[in-house]
Write an enzyme that holds these catalytic residues in place. Structure first.
Site, PDB file in Angstrom:
ATOM      1  N   GLU A   1       0.808  -1.221   0.000  1.00 18.97           N
ATOM      2  CA  GLU A   1       0.000   0.000   0.000  1.00 18.97           C
ATOM      3  C   GLU A   1       0.841   1.271   0.000  1.00 18.97           C
ATOM      4  OE1 GLU A   1      -0.865  -2.660   1.771  1.00 18.97           O
ATOM      5  OE2 GLU A   1      -2.900  -3.124   1.086  1.00 18.97           O
TER       6      GLU A   1
ATOM      7  N   HIS B   1     -11.404  -4.476   9.346  1.00 20.49           N
ATOM      8  CA  HIS B   1     -11.950  -4.415   7.979  1.00 20.49           C
ATOM      9  C   HIS B   1     -13.301  -3.702   7.981  1.00 20.49           C
ATOM     10  CE1 HIS B   1      -8.920  -7.554   7.535  1.00 20.49           C
ATOM     11  NE2 HIS B   1      -8.981  -7.377   6.238  1.00 20.49           N
TER      12      HIS B   1
END
Lengths: 334, 313
Positions: free
Chosen positions: A65, A134
């Site tokens: 990322e 999440h």
């Protein structure tokens, strides 16, 4: 897709896909990349087919990322208009050095030599029992960064028009898509783009203003429908963007209703709802009879359905709090 | 920059510039902090002398040398450090974050590893647009332990991006010897990813040029990234507050014997027959130029807070 009344409709995930495709058609500088977005079409099935349509301008990446955000930054300041997918917004902290220290500061710190036109799309939000890592809404991490725009659409139509505007924008934009919205079907957008940083009054009313963003707007609209049956007339404001923050639209609404509740899927401390309320009270105290927030508990997001359901604001809680605060809790229904 | 004397002049410019920055800092005219490039000049000058127009460079917080090696105006750079409106970034960037788009300097990055990410992204543009240009990332040895290093080297190699990674190994990660915080050899890491890797005497500008030429050719040919480790040494502390007490006894003196300016003088005399007096003249010219730069910089106006600035483009 077409609704029963002849209005053309579109699924939220398809609206996002079509917005990317339309901007890629329009501008060869637009590229799109992320983890599993090309061959597989994305874990939320948002981007199938784009690789086939646009070839090497759409590509899969390693799980890196920080590199991806920096890659988008470096590409943006040298002439591309990258759209980057960070699969879950919970992964944004891995990308933050580049987003916060490079992309967001580039225009200003360089002495306005060059813009940094990039979009980071990310799936956020709870309600799917994905657990603490999440399910988060990243707004408190992003909203306090000058130079970064933060957009979070509530409808499929808005997702289309706001994403097209975000891709055309010359600044880094975090485009936050609530996971619980991917399958909703709404009327298609009547416009190609919507301005970033402008809120919309999506329901007019005179008794109280409900303010939210993303999925929270739909919760507010459902609460408003319920409250209408009890004789409470709600105005609902969809912020659409959280930076820039369109406080003027909310202040105009509050001048009419004199009451405001801001609904945020996130903690009270450090959240955007409390921040907005602070600005409203500083600038519109004379118009306010009541002002409060509806937010989440100050803990990580729990997994179990009973725990997560209780954790999140929902239409029933919004309706109940509005009823109580307006002193109508014991009024007979209807 | 094919003329060997130009290489010497550019390195002398950097050294004198850094000496001037130090002096202006002590007089209170340069603010915050500074990280000087003194001793490492051959690395930046050698690499940048092999670049073409259109190539992109990302430097570090020790970036004055990277900027000057690329041709950024010493006046604009000094004015920036003095916090003046006439600075390269209007006084908004300061020492660590200089950008000069016109000269291909996409930025200097105040956080370790940022330059690697920026150059990787710039290389993505060159590949997708087929420009034939390359991107160069300068960074220090300490960066080998950052996520940027591992993530970007891997991604650049799998995407065959036209980027050259230049690790300026000055033996110290801030105050700590690099071997105390680094497992194995830095150069072994890119080699494990199949990236062509060279180690070179980073104080010998001619050796750096030769190695950089090969690395840049590789990247420009479309075969993917290349990695260059320039072995060098900084003659000053990590930042303005560091007296460098951690250095091993005799180490600084030994490296000063290998000063890139001394080595270049020797090579110019031996291989090009340049008389020392010619080089003394260059030194004097550069010193005079910097005196004028400082005088003009100190006379330049500060930015007006009322003029503000726009958050968004």
């Amino acid at each position: 897709m077409s609704g029963g009344d002849g209005v053309e409709t579109i699924e939220f995930r398809v609206a996002v896909r079509e917005a990317i495709a339309a901007e890629m058609e329009r501008d060869p500088a637009v590229v799109f990349f992320g983890e599993d977005v090309a061959a597989a079409g994305g874990v939320f099935a948002v981007t199938p087919g784009l690789r086939k349509r646009f070839g090497e301008r759409v590509f899969d990446t390693p799980i890196s990322e920080l590199a991806l955000a920096a890659g988008a930054f470096g590409a943006a300041v040298t002439g591309l208009r990258p759209v980057l997918e960070i699969m879950f917004a919970d992964f944004l902290p891995l990308a933050m050095d580049s987003l916060v220290n490079q992309a967001a500061k580039y225009w200003y710190v360089s002495g306005e030599q060059a813009p940094c036109p990039l979009v980071v799309r990310s799936a956020m939000g709870a309600g799917g029992n994905f657990g603490a890592m999440h399910s988060q809404t990243p707004v408190p991490w992003l909203q306090g960064v000058p130079g970064l725009k933060v957009v979070a659409p509530a409808t499929a139509g808005d997702a289309y028009a706001l994403l097209r505007a975000a891709i055309r924008d010359d600044n880094p934009v975090a485009f936050l898509e609530h996971k619980r919205l991917y399958s909703v079907v709404d009327p298609v957008s009547e416009v190609e783009t919507l301005p970033l940083g402008e809120a919309a009054v999506v329901r007019e009313g005179g008794d109280v203003t409900l303010v939210s963003v993303s999925k929270g707007v739909r919760d507010c609209l459902r609460a408003a429908a319920e409250l209408a049956e009890r004789g409470i007339d709600c105005e609902v404001v969809d912020m659409r963007s959280l930076r820039p923050l369109d406080t003027a639209t909310v202040l105009r609404s509050v001048a009419k209703t004199n009451r405001v509740v801001v609904v945020e899927e996130g903690p009270l401390i450090g959240g955007w709802a409390a921040n907005l309320l602070g600005i409203l009270t500083a600038e519109g105290l004379h118009d306010l009879d009541d002002a409060w927030t509806i937010t989440c508990p100050e803990t990580p997001i729990p997994y179990s359905p009973t725990l997560e359901d209780a954790f999140l604001p929902d239409p029933a809680r919004i309706a109940a709090e509005v009823t109580t605060r307006l002193g109508l809790a014991r009024a007979p229904a209807g | 920059m094919a003329d060997a004397r130009d290489l010497y002049r550019r390195m002398r410019l950097i050294r004198t510039f850094e000496d001037t920055v130090q002096s202006q800092f002590q007089q209170g005219n340069v603010h915050g902090t500074t990280h000087l490039y003194s001793g490492q000049e051959a690395s930046g000058v050698g690499v940048c002398s092999m670049l073409r127009d259109g190539d992109k460079v990302a430097g570090t917080y020790r970036g004055h040398g990277h900027a000057l090696a690329l041709g950024v105006s010493p006046q604009k750079l000094m004015d920036e450090l003095l916090g003046r409106a006439s600075g390269a970034c209007g006084g908004r960037a300061g020492s660590m974050n200089v950008v000069d788009v016109e000269h291909g300097l996409i930025g200097c990055f105040g956080i370790v590893g940022g330059s690697i990410g920026a150059a990787t992204g710039a290389a993505l543009t060159q590949k997708l647009r087929g420009t034939g240009a390359v991107a160069v990332a300068f960074f220090g040895d300490g960066t080998a332990n950052q996520a940027y290093f591992h993530e970007c080297l891997n991604w650049a190699q799998v995407e065959r991006l036209p980027v050259v990674f230049v690790c300026e190994n000055n033996l110290y990660m801030e105050f700590t010897p690099i071997e105390a915080v680094t497992a194995g050899a830095i150069a072994a890491r890119p080699m494990a990813m199949g990236i062509p890797t060279q180690k070179v005497d980073g104080n010998d500008v001619f050796a750096v040029r030769e190695a950089a030429g090969e690395a840049i050719d590789h990247a420009r040919s479309g075969r993917g990234p290349a990695f260059l480790e320039t072995l060098t040494y900084r003659f000053v502390g990590h930042s303005r507050s560091d007296p460098g007490r951690y250095r091993k006894p005799g180490e600084l003196d030994a490296w000063k014997g290998r000063d890139p300016l001394v080595l270049a003088r020797r090579a110019l005399a031996e291989h090009w027959g340049v008389e020392p007096e010619r080089l003394d003249e260059i030194d004097a010219e550069v010193a005079g130029e910097l005196e004028e730069v400082v005088a003009r910089g100190l006379a330049a106006p500060f930015p007006d807070p009322a003029a503000g600035g726009r958050e968004f483009a």
